[in-house]
Motif scaffolding. Sequence first.
Motif, mmCIF file in Angstrom:
data_model
loop_
_atom_site.group_PDB
_atom_site.id
_atom_site.type_symbol
_atom_site.label_atom_id
_atom_site.label_comp_id
_atom_site.label_asym_id
_atom_site.label_seq_id
_atom_site.Cartn_x
_atom_site.Cartn_y
_atom_site.Cartn_z
ATOM 1 N N ILE A 15 0.751 -1.308 -0.009
ATOM 2 C CA ILE A 15 -0.021 -0.009 -0.061
ATOM 3 C C ILE A 15 0.807 1.155 -0.026
ATOM 4 O O ILE A 15 1.815 1.300 0.775
ATOM 5 C CB ILE A 15 -0.917 0.100 1.204
ATOM 6 C CG1 ILE A 15 -1.936 -1.114 1.366
ATOM 7 C CG2 ILE A 15 -1.939 1.336 1.306
ATOM 8 C CD1 ILE A 15 -2.564 -1.542 0.227
ATOM 9 N N ASP A 16 0.723 2.365 -0.835
ATOM 10 C CA ASP A 16 1.326 3.473 -0.987
ATOM 11 C C ASP A 16 1.538 3.878 0.572
ATOM 12 O O ASP A 16 0.265 4.212 1.271
ATOM 13 C CB ASP A 16 0.630 4.523 -1.832
ATOM 14 C CG ASP A 16 1.276 5.564 -2.040
ATOM 15 O OD1 ASP A 16 2.641 5.750 -2.191
ATOM 16 O OD2 ASP A 16 0.518 6.804 -1.970
ATOM 17 N N ARG A 17 2.531 4.439 0.925
ATOM 18 C CA ARG A 17 2.860 5.075 2.022
ATOM 19 C C ARG A 17 1.948 6.095 2.674
ATOM 20 O O ARG A 17 1.505 6.211 3.828
ATOM 21 C CB ARG A 17 4.359 5.360 2.242
ATOM 22 C CG ARG A 17 4.744 6.070 3.675
ATOM 23 C CD ARG A 17 6.276 6.220 3.933
ATOM 24 N NE ARG A 17 6.717 6.999 2.654
ATOM 25 C CZ ARG A 17 7.293 8.111 2.675
ATOM 26 N NH1 ARG A 17 7.129 8.862 4.070
ATOM 27 N NH2 ARG A 17 7.796 8.795 1.807
ATOM 28 N N SER A 18 1.355 6.867 1.472
ATOM 29 C CA SER A 18 0.554 8.056 1.850
ATOM 30 C C SER A 18 -0.850 7.574 2.508
ATOM 31 O O SER A 18 -1.554 8.416 3.069
ATOM 32 C CB SER A 18 0.472 9.096 0.719
ATOM 33 O OG SER A 18 -0.134 8.426 -0.359
ATOM 34 N N HIS A 19 -1.026 6.429 2.375
ATOM 35 C CA HIS A 19 -2.309 5.708 2.827
ATOM 36 C C HIS A 19 -2.287 4.756 3.915
ATOM 37 O O HIS A 19 -3.357 4.181 4.102
ATOM 38 C CB HIS A 19 -2.942 5.141 1.500
ATOM 39 C CG HIS A 19 -3.232 5.992 0.286
ATOM 40 N ND1 HIS A 19 -4.491 6.844 0.405
ATOM 41 C CD2 HIS A 19 -2.614 6.261 -0.637
ATOM 42 C CE1 HIS A 19 -4.607 7.377 -0.792
ATOM 43 N NE2 HIS A 19 -3.341 7.205 -1.272
ATOM 44 N N TRP A 20 -1.008 4.813 4.348
ATOM 45 C CA TRP A 20 -0.810 3.821 5.810
ATOM 46 C C TRP A 20 -1.757 4.340 6.824
ATOM 47 O O TRP A 20 -2.057 5.686 7.189
ATOM 48 C CB TRP A 20 0.702 3.778 6.075
ATOM 49 C CG TRP A 20 1.684 3.229 5.261
ATOM 50 C CD1 TRP A 20 1.228 2.621 4.054
ATOM 51 C CD2 TRP A 20 2.798 3.060 5.325
ATOM 52 N NE1 TRP A 20 2.351 1.726 3.600
ATOM 53 C CE2 TRP A 20 3.616 2.338 4.382
ATOM 54 C CE3 TRP A 20 3.931 3.466 6.146
ATOM 55 C CZ2 TRP A 20 4.765 1.954 4.125
ATOM 56 C CZ3 TRP A 20 5.249 3.134 6.149
ATOM 57 C CH2 TRP A 20 5.781 2.499 5.062
ATOM 58 N N GLY A 21 -2.162 3.667 7.713
ATOM 59 C CA GLY A 21 -2.729 3.852 9.177
ATOM 60 C C GLY A 21 -4.190 4.238 8.737
ATOM 61 O O GLY A 21 -4.621 4.765 9.932
ATOM 62 N N ARG A 22 -4.940 3.732 7.672
ATOM 63 C CA ARG A 22 -6.060 4.181 7.315
ATOM 64 C C ARG A 22 -7.043 3.156 7.109
ATOM 65 O O ARG A 22 -8.398 3.425 6.856
ATOM 66 C CB ARG A 22 -6.254 5.347 6.404
ATOM 67 C CG ARG A 22 -5.417 6.545 6.553
ATOM 68 C CD ARG A 22 -5.438 7.207 5.199
ATOM 69 N NE ARG A 22 -6.719 7.490 4.594
ATOM 70 C CZ ARG A 22 -6.251 8.128 3.386
ATOM 71 N NH1 ARG A 22 -5.449 8.272 2.616
ATOM 72 N NH2 ARG A 22 -7.502 8.298 2.945
ATOM 73 N N GLY A 23 -6.507 1.798 7.602
ATOM 74 C CA GLY A 23 -7.413 0.729 7.399
ATOM 75 C C GLY A 23 -7.566 0.027 5.986
ATOM 76 O O GLY A 23 -8.230 -0.948 5.891
ATOM 77 N N ILE A 24 -6.883 0.641 5.124
ATOM 78 C CA ILE A 24 -6.873 0.271 3.608
ATOM 79 C C ILE A 24 -6.270 -1.223 3.435
ATOM 80 O O ILE A 24 -6.944 -2.164 2.861
ATOM 81 C CB ILE A 24 -6.250 1.235 2.723
ATOM 82 C CG1 ILE A 24 -7.046 2.571 2.635
ATOM 83 C CG2 ILE A 24 -5.898 0.688 1.368
ATOM 84 C CD1 ILE A 24 -6.435 3.573 2.210
ATOM 85 N N ALA A 25 -5.011 -1.386 3.988
ATOM 86 C CA ALA A 25 -4.592 -2.687 3.859
ATOM 87 C C ALA A 25 -5.365 -3.822 4.385
ATOM 88 O O ALA A 25 -5.485 -4.885 3.934
ATOM 89 C CB ALA A 25 -2.922 -2.842 4.542
ATOM 90 N N THR A 26 -5.981 -3.542 5.571
ATOM 91 C CA THR A 26 -6.839 -4.489 6.252
ATOM 92 C C THR A 26 -7.917 -4.962 5.542
ATOM 93 O O THR A 26 -8.508 -6.108 5.010
ATOM 94 C CB THR A 26 -7.126 -4.212 7.529
ATOM 95 O OG1 THR A 26 -5.934 -3.885 8.591
ATOM 96 C CG2 THR A 26 -8.207 -5.295 8.444
#
Length: 157
Positions: A85-96
């Motif tokens: 996942i692109d780093r600018s989108h980390w920590g937002r639940g996208i990977a999960t």
Amino acid sequence: MDVSLRPVRPSDLPVFFRHTSDPESNRMAAFTAEDPTDRTHFDARWKRILASPDVVTRTVLADGDVVGHAAVYGDPGEREVTYFIDRSHWGRGIATAALRGLLAEAPERPLLARVAADNTGSVRVLEKCGFKVIGEDRGFANARAAEIDELVLRLDA
């Protein structure tokens, strides 16, 4: 935020290349291409991935924007998941959300995952999706130019 998966399109590849060329993302992922800025190697690798009938590869979209990719690959009984996942989108639940979607599309079990032991964000994603740590290993991490500790996780039924 609406997170969805779709088959990879050729137009996604330049975006994936930009994502996987980011030094901080690579440091966190650890187990990357020897030279993630080598476009020729990247293109050849993705050509093989997309041609393989044994790989389930999806583009990850967040509100319609390409933010990463996820896949299941490997031999039966030893299949693994991977995602980026692109780093600018980390920590937002996208990977999960993306991994949950991928697991629904690829129902075979068990599935394995390997992750740098210090990548706590990725460990959390895997555990939220039902993976359990089953072992530890050491491996050479190209992005860190060193041997590092990694965790091996498995998802059963």
